[in-house]
Write a protein that holds these residues in place. Structure first.
Motif, PDB file in Angstrom:
ATOM      1  N   SER A 183     -14.406  -0.156   9.070  1.00 40.30           N
ATOM      2  CA  SER A 183     -12.957  -0.014   9.287  1.00 40.30           C
ATOM      3  C   SER A 183     -12.563  -0.377  10.720  1.00 40.30           C
ATOM      4  N   ILE A 228      -0.222   0.037   9.479  1.00 39.49           N
ATOM      5  CA  ILE A 228      -0.814   1.379   9.538  1.00 39.49           C
ATOM      6  C   ILE A 228      -2.321   1.143   9.475  1.00 39.49           C
ATOM      7  N   GLY A 245       0.853  -1.197   0.000  1.00 43.17           N
ATOM      8  CA  GLY A 245       0.000   0.000   0.000  1.00 43.17           C
ATOM      9  C   GLY A 245       0.879   1.234   0.000  1.00 43.17           C
ATOM     10  N   ARG A 297      -3.748  -0.026  -8.004  1.00 36.40           N
ATOM     11  CA  ARG A 297      -3.790   0.761  -9.247  1.00 36.40           C
ATOM     12  C   ARG A 297      -2.389   0.990  -9.787  1.00 36.40           C
ATOM     13  N   PRO A 311      -3.662   5.923  12.964  1.00 36.11           N
ATOM     14  CA  PRO A 311      -3.762   7.341  12.592  1.00 36.11           C
ATOM     15  C   PRO A 311      -5.159   7.907  12.804  1.00 36.11           C
ATOM     16  N   ALA A 335      -0.587  -5.428  -6.715  1.00 34.79           N
ATOM     17  CA  ALA A 335      -1.059  -6.529  -5.872  1.00 34.79           C
ATOM     18  C   ALA A 335      -2.124  -6.017  -4.913  1.00 34.79           C
ATOM     19  N   PRO A 366     -10.002   0.101   3.757  1.00 32.70           N
ATOM     20  CA  PRO A 366     -11.202  -0.678   4.048  1.00 32.70           C
ATOM     21  C   PRO A 366     -12.375  -0.157   3.224  1.00 32.70           C
ATOM     22  N   GLU A 406      -4.679  11.313  -0.235  1.00 34.74           N
ATOM     23  CA  GLU A 406      -5.440  11.019  -1.457  1.00 34.74           C
ATOM     24  C   GLU A 406      -6.662  10.170  -1.102  1.00 34.74           C
TER      25      GLU A 406
END
Ligand SMILES: NC(=O)c1ccc[n+]([C@@H]2O[C@H](COP(=O)([O-])OP(=O)(O)OC[C@H]3O[C@@H](n4cnc5c(N)ncnc54)[C@H](OP(=O)(O)O)[C@@H]3O)[C@@H](O)[C@H]2O)c1
Length: 264
Positions: free
Chosen positions: A154, A139, A14, A40, A184, A64, A91, A190
């Motif tokens: 989430s 994270i 990620g 993406r 966090p 992936a 999530p 983004e």
């Protein structure tokens, strides 16, 4: 501060945007060889090129999806023996009425936010044990310990994830493998921008940036007084990925500008 990770192999699962990318940048800056993954391709490949150029680092992009077996296999093949593993995933979107959540919604949340990270850790922990050293950082989200009605897709799955790591981290620390989580709070990434419309829908607001921001401020008091940037959490992630964190085991470090009000 020298993070002492020059030449170590690191995965940032990620790593093309937001806090994942910010963490990848700190690891690259400290001299790690990186594999970064995301779903993406275009943004991922661009991120890998930009990070490599900026820090004169080796950065390999791998398309992936961490929530699928095929995606995880692609990651495992691209990097069989990392020293450092950091994981983040997105999530499912914020929910509306909790009574509308179906078993399929829950399965999607659990596949992504719980089983994905667990399966990646389960694959790499034996590799790290064998080497006698490893660092794993999830994270996740502060809603793992700060429940929010609109973030049921989430928070609950991440509460389970930090429960899992609380146990597993205490088993594997004896082999030099440390697992910790970062939780966090509100960050202008983004990913957060992509949620603007669903946030508006969840609260019956106009999908307008000003309207959503005003609502958000009113309902989320952040003592620090601002919504953070991804770069505000990355130094902590990088520290947890380094040998300097050798006595930090099984912790959940909330980085939220003081929003979550508790002793621990
Ligand atoms: N931003 C916030 O305010 C906030 C608040 C609380 C918690 N969080 C949590 O913090 C984490 C990072 O959030 P962020 O705002 O930095 O997100 P972001 O800007 O969307 O970045 C997420 C990164 O992970 C990748 N990714 C997402 N799902 C993936 C998957 N299934 N497999 C592989 N890669 C995946 C994304 O690329 P692709 O989309 O191309 O896969 C991107 O590179 C998330 O778990 C989020 O839930 C964020």
């Amino acid at each position: 501060m020298d993070l002492q990770i020059r030449g170590k192999r690191a995965i940032m699962a990620g790593g093309s945007a937001g806090m994942g990318r910010a963490t990848a940048e700190r690891l690259a800056e400290a001299g790690a060889d990186l594999v970064i993954s995301a779903r993406r391709e275009e943004r991922l490949v661009n991120a890998a090129r930009e990070i490599a150029q900026k820090y004169d680092a080796k950065v390999t992009p791998v398309v992936a999806d961490s929530s699928t077996e095929d995606g995880r296999r692609a990651l495992f093949e691209a990097c069989p023996d990392p020293d450092i593993l950091a994981i983040t995933i997105k999530p499912p979107n914020p929910n509306g009425d909790f009574l509308d959540l179906t078993p399929d919604d829950w399965r999607a949340s659990i596949d992504t936010a719980l089983i994905g990270p667990i399966e990646i850790m389960r694959h790499y922990i034996p590799v790290m044990k064998e080497k006698g050293w490893g660092r794993i950082v999830n994270i996740a989200t502060f809603s793992a310990k700060n429940p929010m009605l609109w973030r049921l897709m989430s928070g609950p799955a991440r509460s389970a994830l930090i429960n899992y790591t609380a146990s597993v981290s205490r088993e594997v620390a004896q082999y030099g493998v440390n697992i910790n989580n970062i939780l966090p709070g509100m960050f202008a990434t983004e990913g957060a921008a992509e949620l603007l419309e669903t946030y508006a829908e969840a609260f019956g607001l106009e999908p307008d940036r000003e309207v959503v921001t005003a609502h958000f401020r009113e309902h989320n008091r952040i003592p620090a007084g601002f919504v953070a940037e991804a770069a505000d959490m990355a130094p902590m992630a990088a520290l947890l990925c380094s040998p300097l964190s050798r006595f930090i085991v099984g912790q959940n470090i909330v980085i939220d500008g003081g929003q979550h009000h508790s002793l621990f």
